[in-house]
Scaffold this active site. Structure first.
Site, mmCIF file in Angstrom:
data_model
loop_
_atom_site.group_PDB
_atom_site.id
_atom_site.type_symbol
_atom_site.label_atom_id
_atom_site.label_comp_id
_atom_site.label_asym_id
_atom_site.label_seq_id
_atom_site.Cartn_x
_atom_site.Cartn_y
_atom_site.Cartn_z
ATOM 1 N N GLU A 38 0.840 -1.198 0.000
ATOM 2 C CA GLU A 38 0.000 0.000 0.000
ATOM 3 C C GLU A 38 0.877 1.251 0.000
ATOM 4 O OE1 GLU A 38 -3.464 0.270 0.027
ATOM 5 O OE2 GLU A 38 -3.438 -1.879 -0.409
ATOM 6 N N GLU A 79 -3.959 2.780 9.608
ATOM 7 C CA GLU A 79 -3.890 2.620 8.154
ATOM 8 C C GLU A 79 -4.231 1.181 7.761
ATOM 9 O OE1 GLU A 79 -4.065 3.796 4.615
ATOM 10 O OE2 GLU A 79 -3.067 5.301 5.865
ATOM 11 N N GLU A 86 -11.597 -0.899 3.606
ATOM 12 C CA GLU A 86 -11.715 -0.698 2.157
ATOM 13 C C GLU A 86 -11.849 -2.025 1.424
ATOM 14 O OE1 GLU A 86 -8.312 1.635 1.065
ATOM 15 O OE2 GLU A 86 -9.240 3.497 1.758
#
Length: 133
Positions: A38, A79, A86
């Site tokens: 990511e 995060e 997500e």
């Protein structure tokens, strides 16, 4: 729509005791490897490293550096949670939906708040070390 469900015979057995500790460490390592894919995570990790290097250069007090490390770890953890949200939302709502957008926006806002706190604390700690305050 497949949810990548395993047949019952393919589900690994639950572990206990010391085996569970090692299994949990393996799951955490796998999560860390996933997060390295990511871009946002890599940027936050890099910014944290640069911040800590700056702390070392200007000799920020150890207690302030430890607070900053704690904030960085919280940011990286959030995060990861945001990325999990997500991924779940993308799986459950592959087409555009207001629900999916709102869920992602809320996760993004949470990360932004912790990013702002990291930046603020780093600025205050660096300023104090440079100006003796």
């Amino acid at each position: 729509m497949s949810l990548d469900l395993l047949p019952p015979a393919a589900i690994p057995p639950k572990t206990q005791g010391l085996r569970h500790v090692f299994a949990a460490a393996g799951y955490s390592a796998a999560g860390f490897r996933w997060m390295l894919r990511e871009a946002a995570f890599r940027h936050e990790l890099l910014a944290g490293g640069v911040t800590l290097a700056a702390f070392a250069l200007v000799r920020v007090p150890l207690v302030h550096a430890l607070v900053q490390i704690g904030l960085l770890l919280m940011l990286l953890a959030l995060e990861a949670v945001n990325t999990a949200i997500e991924r779940i939302v993308d799986r459950l709502s592959p087409d555009f939906s207001l629900f999916a957008k709102e869920a992602k926006d809320l996760g993004s806002f949470a990360v932004f708040c912790l990013l702002a706190l990291n930046a603020l604390s780093a600025t205050v700690f660096l300023y104090g070390a440079i100006h003796g305050g």
